[in-house]
Design a protein around this motif. Structure first.
Motif, PDB file in Angstrom:
ATOM      1  N   TYR A   1      27.727  -4.921   5.942  1.00  0.00           N
ATOM      2  CA  TYR A   1      27.294  -4.622   7.300  1.00  0.00           C
ATOM      3  C   TYR A   1      25.890  -5.164   7.522  1.00  0.00           C
ATOM      4  CZ  TYR A   1      31.019  -1.495   6.154  1.00  0.00           C
ATOM      5  OH  TYR A   1      32.207  -1.007   5.719  1.00  0.00           O
ATOM      6  N   PRO A   2      25.638  -5.699   8.706  1.00  0.00           N
ATOM      7  CA  PRO A   2      24.350  -6.348   8.932  1.00  0.00           C
ATOM      8  C   PRO A   2      23.164  -5.385   8.923  1.00  0.00           C
ATOM      9  CG  PRO A   2      25.672  -6.346  10.919  1.00  0.00           C
ATOM     10  CD  PRO A   2      26.545  -5.885   9.833  1.00  0.00           C
ATOM     11  N   LEU A   3      23.394  -4.170   9.349  1.00  0.00           N
ATOM     12  CA  LEU A   3      22.265  -3.247   9.439  1.00  0.00           C
ATOM     13  C   LEU A   3      22.345  -2.191   8.342  1.00  0.00           C
ATOM     14  CD1 LEU A   3      22.107  -2.609  13.286  1.00  0.00           C
ATOM     15  CD2 LEU A   3      20.859  -4.287  11.946  1.00  0.00           C
ATOM     16  N   ARG A   4      21.180  -1.841   7.804  1.00  0.00           N
ATOM     17  CA  ARG A   4      21.119  -0.698   6.897  1.00  0.00           C
ATOM     18  C   ARG A   4      19.808   0.029   7.170  1.00  0.00           C
ATOM     19  NH1 ARG A   4      21.822  -1.509   0.561  1.00  0.00           N
ATOM     20  NH2 ARG A   4      24.044  -1.575   1.003  1.00  0.00           N
ATOM     21  N   PRO A   5      19.744   0.681   8.320  1.00  0.00           N
ATOM     22  CA  PRO A   5      18.467   1.284   8.712  1.00  0.00           C
ATOM     23  C   PRO A   5      18.160   2.540   7.899  1.00  0.00           C
ATOM     24  CG  PRO A   5      20.133   1.783  10.334  1.00  0.00           C
ATOM     25  CD  PRO A   5      20.795   0.915   9.324  1.00  0.00           C
ATOM     26  N   GLN A   6      16.885   2.806   7.809  1.00  0.00           N
ATOM     27  CA  GLN A   6      16.433   4.059   7.180  1.00  0.00           C
ATOM     28  C   GLN A   6      16.478   5.132   8.248  1.00  0.00           C
ATOM     29  OE1 GLN A   6      15.338   3.680   3.830  1.00  0.00           O
ATOM     30  NE2 GLN A   6      15.723   5.877   3.813  1.00  0.00           N
ATOM     31  N   LEU A   7      17.286   6.112   8.064  1.00  0.00           N
ATOM     32  CA  LEU A   7      17.407   7.170   9.065  1.00  0.00           C
ATOM     33  C   LEU A   7      16.685   8.414   8.586  1.00  0.00           C
ATOM     34  CD1 LEU A   7      21.179   6.716   9.890  1.00  0.00           C
ATOM     35  CD2 LEU A   7      19.246   5.758  11.119  1.00  0.00           C
ATOM     36  N   GLU A   8      16.561   9.348   9.478  1.00  0.00           N
ATOM     37  CA  GLU A   8      15.927  10.596   9.071  1.00  0.00           C
ATOM     38  C   GLU A   8      16.967  11.518   8.477  1.00  0.00           C
ATOM     39  OE1 GLU A   8      13.353  12.606  11.855  1.00  0.00           O
ATOM     40  OE2 GLU A   8      12.507  10.654  12.421  1.00  0.00           O
ATOM     41  N   TRP A   9      16.785  11.829   7.249  1.00  0.00           N
ATOM     42  CA  TRP A   9      17.733  12.693   6.555  1.00  0.00           C
ATOM     43  C   TRP A   9      17.074  14.044   6.305  1.00  0.00           C
ATOM     44  CZ3 TRP A   9      22.483  10.974   3.988  1.00  0.00           C
ATOM     45  CH2 TRP A   9      22.812   9.644   4.299  1.00  0.00           C
ATOM     46  N   LYS A  10      17.890  15.013   6.289  1.00  0.00           N
ATOM     47  CA  LYS A  10      17.357  16.332   6.010  1.00  0.00           C
ATOM     48  C   LYS A  10      18.376  17.085   5.164  1.00  0.00           C
ATOM     49  CE  LYS A  10      14.761  19.660   8.767  1.00  0.00           C
ATOM     50  NZ  LYS A  10      14.601  20.160  10.147  1.00  0.00           N
TER      51      LYS A  10
ATOM     52  N   HIS B   1      13.656  -5.905   1.416  1.00  0.00           N
ATOM     53  CA  HIS B   1      14.213  -4.846   2.245  1.00  0.00           C
ATOM     54  C   HIS B   1      13.124  -3.918   2.785  1.00  0.00           C
ATOM     55  CE1 HIS B   1      17.822  -1.871   2.553  1.00  0.00           C
ATOM     56  NE2 HIS B   1      17.370  -2.251   3.712  1.00  0.00           N
ATOM     57  N   SER B   2      12.107  -3.688   1.979  1.00  0.00           N
ATOM     58  CA  SER B   2      11.089  -2.717   2.355  1.00  0.00           C
ATOM     59  C   SER B   2       9.943  -3.341   3.148  1.00  0.00           C
ATOM     60  CB  SER B   2      10.537  -2.061   1.087  1.00  0.00           C
ATOM     61  OG  SER B   2      10.037  -3.077   0.259  1.00  0.00           O
ATOM     62  N   GLU B   3      10.018  -4.643   3.388  1.00  0.00           N
ATOM     63  CA  GLU B   3       8.895  -5.302   4.063  1.00  0.00           C
ATOM     64  C   GLU B   3       9.160  -5.442   5.558  1.00  0.00           C
ATOM     65  OE1 GLU B   3       6.900  -8.420   0.981  1.00  0.00           O
ATOM     66  OE2 GLU B   3       8.943  -8.801   1.592  1.00  0.00           O
ATOM     67  N   LYS B   4       8.073  -5.492   6.288  1.00  0.00           N
ATOM     68  CA  LYS B   4       8.173  -5.768   7.718  1.00  0.00           C
ATOM     69  C   LYS B   4       8.489  -7.247   7.920  1.00  0.00           C
ATOM     70  CE  LYS B   4       5.464  -2.793  10.707  1.00  0.00           C
ATOM     71  NZ  LYS B   4       4.292  -2.740  11.564  1.00  0.00           N
ATOM     72  N   ILE B   5       9.274  -7.547   8.937  1.00  0.00           N
ATOM     73  CA  ILE B   5       9.563  -8.954   9.222  1.00  0.00           C
ATOM     74  C   ILE B   5       8.824  -9.329  10.490  1.00  0.00           C
ATOM     75  CG2 ILE B   5      11.374 -10.623   9.734  1.00  0.00           C
ATOM     76  CD1 ILE B   5      13.265  -8.468   8.380  1.00  0.00           C
ATOM     77  N   LEU B   6       8.109 -10.432  10.422  1.00  0.00           N
ATOM     78  CA  LEU B   6       7.284 -10.822  11.550  1.00  0.00           C
ATOM     79  C   LEU B   6       7.697 -12.191  12.050  1.00  0.00           C
ATOM     80  CD1 LEU B   6       4.690  -9.605  12.932  1.00  0.00           C
ATOM     81  CD2 LEU B   6       3.435 -11.336  11.641  1.00  0.00           C
ATOM     82  N   PHE B   7       7.987 -12.258  13.330  1.00  0.00           N
ATOM     83  CA  PHE B   7       8.244 -13.552  13.954  1.00  0.00           C
ATOM     84  C   PHE B   7       7.089 -13.840  14.902  1.00  0.00           C
ATOM     85  CE2 PHE B   7      12.558 -12.062  13.057  1.00  0.00           C
ATOM     86  CZ  PHE B   7      13.046 -13.147  12.361  1.00  0.00           C
ATOM     87  N   SER B   8       6.582 -15.049  14.860  1.00  0.00           N
ATOM     88  CA  SER B   8       5.504 -15.344  15.799  1.00  0.00           C
ATOM     89  C   SER B   8       5.616 -16.787  16.279  1.00  0.00           C
ATOM     90  CB  SER B   8       4.157 -15.129  15.124  1.00  0.00           C
ATOM     91  OG  SER B   8       3.988 -16.080  14.104  1.00  0.00           O
ATOM     92  N   PHE B   9       5.137 -17.010  17.471  1.00  0.00           N
ATOM     93  CA  PHE B   9       5.086 -18.377  17.985  1.00  0.00           C
ATOM     94  C   PHE B   9       3.935 -18.507  18.971  1.00  0.00           C
ATOM     95  CE2 PHE B   9       7.070 -17.375  22.057  1.00  0.00           C
ATOM     96  CZ  PHE B   9       7.813 -16.241  21.754  1.00  0.00           C
TER      97      PHE B   9
END
Lengths: 272, 396
Positions: B380-389, B270-278
């Motif tokens: 749900y497909p997305l679980r983005p990290q949002l800015e919380w305050k 979850h915490s890693e970047k996902i990289l697609f390349s071709f």
């Protein structure tokens, strides 16, 4: 010891086939229930319709052939003659009309359940008998109007009825297996039955026929059953021994149609 | 006594051959020439062998026409195999379908009575069971109405309720998951742990690889009637997706655009970047726009992304190029996602020149998340990290 079921490409033996039919007999009731409910849903008169048709026919035969054309009978009255004849004939013709659809109507079940498909025409024949039970009961009342009160022949009645039952199942089985290939038979059967009623002593006695025609009548298994039925109920006085030719033909036909269906059992599903 | 060591179902070299029927002219020819004039026909199934033990759940995957349903029908005994044999310990087999089991013209009550008997649940259903079905299907007073007036949801609920009573030795499910709505699917999946758990062997056919991964322990991959792979569910899954990708990326050389390589299967936290390349090989200078799409396994596109925000166009010079697309961490929820890129002519947006599958990524939970409750259902497909305050305004 574990018992296994084996599925392979080998042909099933007749013994196993019979065994499987008996194992699956519990399905006969729900199939008949379903067919009957589907047949009469959203009708006002429901099952009365099946009774109305034969009774109307009997009344018309009695009026036209009994009173207007005055067909001569050797023995008994014309009403009981037509009633007993038509009760049998109606079973035969209903089985013939309805069996053509027996497999097609149940194609969803055939695609889902691995049951011997001969069950479906058997169910159809049983349904026809059940629908005609009122007509048969009315036909039995002729006993009270007979001139001779000799009821000793009645012991043969169960034998005749069982014979009729088995033959009607064979008829349905044969027709349903044949209709699967070409649906032409669905259109042809009414015509054949329309012609056949004239060669069966339903509303006229065989005695008024010329001799050369009589020979053909003796080959007709329908005629044999109808005459035997009349004899057991005391409507006719005697039965010509020639009618046993028809019975033998009926017996051979029964065996043949069972084998005929069994041979097609596995490929029926490809033709649905 | 059933023996758990002996295979419950043993399928050996099952083949099904269909011959093509001769038409009138051809059959006439065969009579005249006195030769057997036959067409070759085709194999719907070829040499299928497998063994299943008590407790096994087998999933069958494959494209349309691969012979999945034929195999089910042979196991159920509805059609006969052309050669080979199956040895079964179980006495009763039932096919479970979501459609076509109810009779449209009969009332709900009649349907329950008749269908339960026909599919071999019980000889006669008693009042308690009838009440249970009535409650489970939530039909209420509509139970005495003909089925044809029901909504499709009501029909599916009734079907599902009837299936709660099914207790065969072998249960076959033919693409049941594909038809129902979400609640039907969930109920069915719940039955796997509940009412179906006592059934010794379940075999299911599905298009949805995810269902098979979730519900089955073994998997059989059929292709054109032949067994491509059989084994543990996770292995087949990999094989299946790779083969799908290979097939799609074969059509490559078009308009001077050639895809040399692309990544295929990755597992990220979850915490890693996902990289697609071709890598692309361009044989003549090319002006095109690229759109990136991400799907989840349920089907719909989650989002698309353009190359540039202002002008979605890139001038490729002749030569080899590497394209990298990265999705930042904490965007996707746990689950499997498929990515693809579409190359289009910028003058004509509708004209797709080339489509590349970038493979799939499986997002798994971070170590710290593993025991957390909210992580169990990746609904749900997305679980983005949002800015919380969070600020405390008044302290007491």
């Amino acid at each position: 010891m574990i018992s296994y079921r084996i599925i392979n490409s080998n042909k099933e033996t007749f013994r196993d086939y019979l065994k499987r039919i008996i194992q699956n007999r519990v399905l006969i009731y729900p199939i008949i229930l379903k067919d009957t409910k589907l047949k009469y849903h959203q009708t006002f008169l429901g099952g009365l319709w099946t009774i109305l048709y034969p009774f109307l026919s009997v009344v018309l035969y009695v009026i036209f052939f009994g009173y207007i054309f005055k067909i001569p009978l050797e023995h008994g009255n014309y009403l009981s003659f037509v009633l007993t004849g038509y009760a049998c004939w109606n079973i035969f013709s209903n089985v013939s009309f309805q069996s053509g659809n027996a497999l097609i109507q149940n194609q969803e079940l055939i695609r889902k359940l691995s049951i011997p498909k001969i069950i479906f025409p058997i169910c159809k024949s049983i349904t026809v008998w059940y629908e005609n039970i009122v007509l048969l009961l009315v036909a039995f009342t002729v006993l009270f109007f007979n001139e001779n009160k000799d009821y000793s022949r009645l012991i043969w009645l169960p034998v005749v009825l069982i014979g009729l039952f088995v033959f009607s199942i064979a008829l349905g089985t044969f027709i349903s297996a044949l209709t699967i290939y070409k649906k032409d038979l669905n259109h042809g059967i009414p015509i054949i039955m329309q012609a056949l009623i004239w060669f069966t002593p339903v509303f006229y006695p065989i005695s008024i026929l010329p001799d050369f025609l009589k020979k053909f009548i003796f080959l007709n298994p329908f005629a044999s059953f109808i005459e035997l039925f009349r004899w057991t109920l005391g409507v006719s006085d005697k039965v010509s021994p020639h009618y046993f030719i028809g019975l033998i033909i009926a017996f051979i036909f029964t065996i043949f149609s069972f084998i005929f269906f069994k041979k097609r059992e596995d490929i029926i599903i490809d033709y649905l | 006594m059933p023996d758990s060591k002996e295979p419950y179902i043993e399928c050996s070299n099952i083949s099904k051959h269909y011959s093509i029927q001769l038409n009138l002219k051809e059959s006439f020819k065969s009579i005249i020439s006195n030769k057997r004039y036959t067409k070759e026909g085709y194999y719907a199934l070829k040499d299928i062998s497998f063994k299943l033990h008590r407790g096994d759940r087998l999933g069958i995957i494959g494209a349309n026409g691969a012979g999945k349903s034929t195999l089910l029908k042979i196991i159920s005994g509805v059609i006969k195999p052309s050669s080979g044999s199956i040895r079964l310990q179980g006495e009763s087999t039932a096919i479970l379908e979501a459609q076509n089991i109810l009779y449209e013209d009969l009332s709900g009550r009649d349907n329950i009575k008749i269908v339960t008997q026909l599919i071999g649940i019980s000889n006669k259903i008693n009042d308690d069971e009838l009440n249970f079905i009535q409650e489970f299907s939530e039909l209420g007073p509509y139970i005495d109405q003909p089925i044809k007036y029901y909504s499709s949801g009501m029909k599916l609920r009734l079907t599902m309720a009837i299936y709660q009573f099914i207790q065969p030795d072998i249960l076959l499910m033919d693409e049941v998951m594909a038809v129902g709505d979400v609640s039907f699917r969930n109920k069915l999946i719940a039955s796997f742990n509940d009412s179906f758990s006592k059934i010794p062997v379940i075999i299911m056919v599905s298009h949805e690889v995810n269902d098979i991964v979730n519900l089955c322990n073994k998997c059989l991959y059929l292709k054109d009637g032949e067994m491509v792979f059989l084994g543990d569910v996770s292995d087949v899954y990999k094989k299946y997706s790779i083969e799908h990708l290979e097939k799609k990326s074969k059509q490559s050389i078009k308009n001077g655009l050639k895809i040399i390589s692309h990544n295929q299967h990755q597992i990220k936290k979850h915490s890693e970047k996902i990289l697609f390349s071709f890598t692309l090989e361009i044989s003549e200078p090319l002006n095109c726009s690229i759109v990136f799409y991400l799907n989840d396994t349920r089907g719909p596109v989650l989002f698309d992304s353009l190359l540039f925000r202002e002008k979605n166009e890139y001038q490729f010079a002749q030569g080899v190029h590497e394209v990298q697309i990265s999705i930042h961490s904490y965007l996707l929820n746990k689950g499997t996602y498929f990515a693809k890129c579409i190359f289009a002519n910028p003058q004509d947006d509708n004209h797709i020149e080339q489509e590349i599958n970038l493979g799939e990524v499986k997002v798994i939970s971070d170590d710290w998340e593993k025991d957390e409750k909210w992580n169990i259902h990746p609904k749900y497909p997305l679980r983005p990290q949002l800015e919380w305050k969070i600020e405390s305004i008044k302290q007491q």
